[in-house]
Design a protein around this motif. Structure first.
Motif, mmCIF file in Angstrom:
data_model
loop_
_atom_site.group_PDB
_atom_site.id
_atom_site.type_symbol
_atom_site.label_atom_id
_atom_site.label_comp_id
_atom_site.label_asym_id
_atom_site.label_seq_id
_atom_site.Cartn_x
_atom_site.Cartn_y
_atom_site.Cartn_z
ATOM 1 N N THR A 40 6.413 -48.196 -41.228
ATOM 2 C CA THR A 40 6.651 -48.504 -42.643
ATOM 3 C C THR A 40 6.437 -47.283 -43.529
ATOM 4 O O THR A 40 6.912 -47.261 -44.662
ATOM 5 N N GLU A 41 5.722 -46.294 -43.019
ATOM 6 C CA GLU A 41 5.459 -45.073 -43.780
ATOM 7 C C GLU A 41 5.713 -43.868 -42.888
ATOM 8 O O GLU A 41 5.223 -43.812 -41.765
ATOM 9 N N LEU A 42 6.491 -42.913 -43.411
ATOM 10 C CA LEU A 42 6.810 -41.707 -42.656
ATOM 11 C C LEU A 42 6.540 -40.481 -43.508
ATOM 12 O O LEU A 42 7.012 -40.396 -44.642
ATOM 13 N N LYS A 43 5.765 -39.560 -42.946
ATOM 14 C CA LYS A 43 5.537 -38.258 -43.578
ATOM 15 C C LYS A 43 6.024 -37.203 -42.603
ATOM 16 O O LYS A 43 5.538 -37.110 -41.478
ATOM 17 N N GLU A 44 7.016 -36.421 -43.023
ATOM 18 C CA GLU A 44 7.584 -35.369 -42.188
ATOM 19 C C GLU A 44 7.399 -34.049 -42.910
ATOM 20 O O GLU A 44 7.686 -33.944 -44.088
ATOM 21 N N SER A 45 6.925 -33.034 -42.205
ATOM 22 C CA SER A 45 6.682 -31.759 -42.872
ATOM 23 C C SER A 45 7.244 -30.570 -42.107
ATOM 24 O O SER A 45 6.728 -29.474 -42.201
ATOM 25 N N GLY A 46 8.310 -30.784 -41.372
ATOM 26 C CA GLY A 46 8.988 -29.691 -40.682
ATOM 27 C C GLY A 46 10.319 -29.418 -41.352
ATOM 28 O O GLY A 46 10.371 -28.910 -42.468
ATOM 29 N N ALA A 47 11.395 -29.810 -40.681
ATOM 30 C CA ALA A 47 12.742 -29.626 -41.217
ATOM 31 C C ALA A 47 13.606 -30.835 -40.864
ATOM 32 O O ALA A 47 13.404 -31.471 -39.831
ATOM 33 N N LEU A 48 14.550 -31.139 -41.731
ATOM 34 C CA LEU A 48 15.495 -32.235 -41.528
ATOM 35 C C LEU A 48 16.904 -31.736 -41.828
ATOM 36 O O LEU A 48 17.083 -30.767 -42.569
ATOM 37 N N ASP A 49 17.888 -32.420 -41.282
ATOM 38 C CA ASP A 49 19.267 -32.225 -41.705
ATOM 39 C C ASP A 49 19.945 -33.594 -41.732
ATOM 40 O O ASP A 49 19.277 -34.621 -41.557
ATOM 41 N N VAL A 50 21.235 -33.629 -41.932
ATOM 42 C CA VAL A 50 21.941 -34.901 -42.109
ATOM 43 C C VAL A 50 21.783 -35.824 -40.906
ATOM 44 O O VAL A 50 21.767 -37.049 -41.043
ATOM 45 N N ARG A 51 21.638 -35.272 -39.711
ATOM 46 C CA ARG A 51 21.448 -36.113 -38.522
ATOM 47 C C ARG A 51 20.162 -36.922 -38.639
ATOM 48 O O ARG A 51 20.105 -38.083 -38.247
ATOM 49 N N ASP A 52 19.137 -36.316 -39.224
ATOM 50 C CA ASP A 52 17.855 -37.008 -39.400
ATOM 51 C C ASP A 52 17.944 -38.070 -40.489
ATOM 52 O O ASP A 52 17.389 -39.161 -40.343
ATOM 53 N N PHE A 53 18.641 -37.765 -41.575
ATOM 54 C CA PHE A 53 18.831 -38.774 -42.629
ATOM 55 C C PHE A 53 19.617 -39.967 -42.078
ATOM 56 O O PHE A 53 19.324 -41.113 -42.399
#
Length: 123
Positions: A40-53
């Protein structure tokens, strides 16, 4: 230390129906990092791109809180017939794609200060 912190979050919040995950991953790797789709809660602190979204939109239906404040959003160009969020095949850095979170029940979102664009109907 992080592993103990993660365990503490899960054990403290689980009785209230909240399941939190704190991850650090490279762009395009969120699907390999997050294996519990009921979070229910996500904290990400690396890198994302459209595949992750796209992974978030398609798989994390219970997500109510997203913290990407310390995340770099990277550019991505699709290969072959690959597309995301409609027919787009190229996505800029520091951009949240169109329709990325449309229809999700997010109540809290923390965005990076480096963000340059939020796509149409992203929320």
């Amino acid at each position: 230390m992080k592993k103990a912190f993660f365990s503490l979050i899960l054990s403290t919040l689980a009785p209230m129906g909240l399941i939190a995950a704190e991850v650090v991953c490279s762009e395009g790797e969120l699907a390999k990092t997050v294996t519990d789709y009921s979070i229910t809660e996500l904290k990400e602190s690396g890198a994302l791109d459209v595949r992750d979204f796209s992974f978030i939109a398609e798989n994390l239906m219970s997500l109510s809180s997203l913290d990407i404040e310390n995340t770099a959003i990277k550019a991505y160009t699709c290969s072959g017939n690959e597309t995301f969020f409609g027919s787009r095949s190229s996505f800029d850095a520091a951009e949240i794609p169109d329709f990325a979170f449309l229809g999700m029940n997010l109540s809290t979102v923390k965005l990076p200060a480096s963000l340059k664009a939020i796509g149409n109907a992203a929320f």
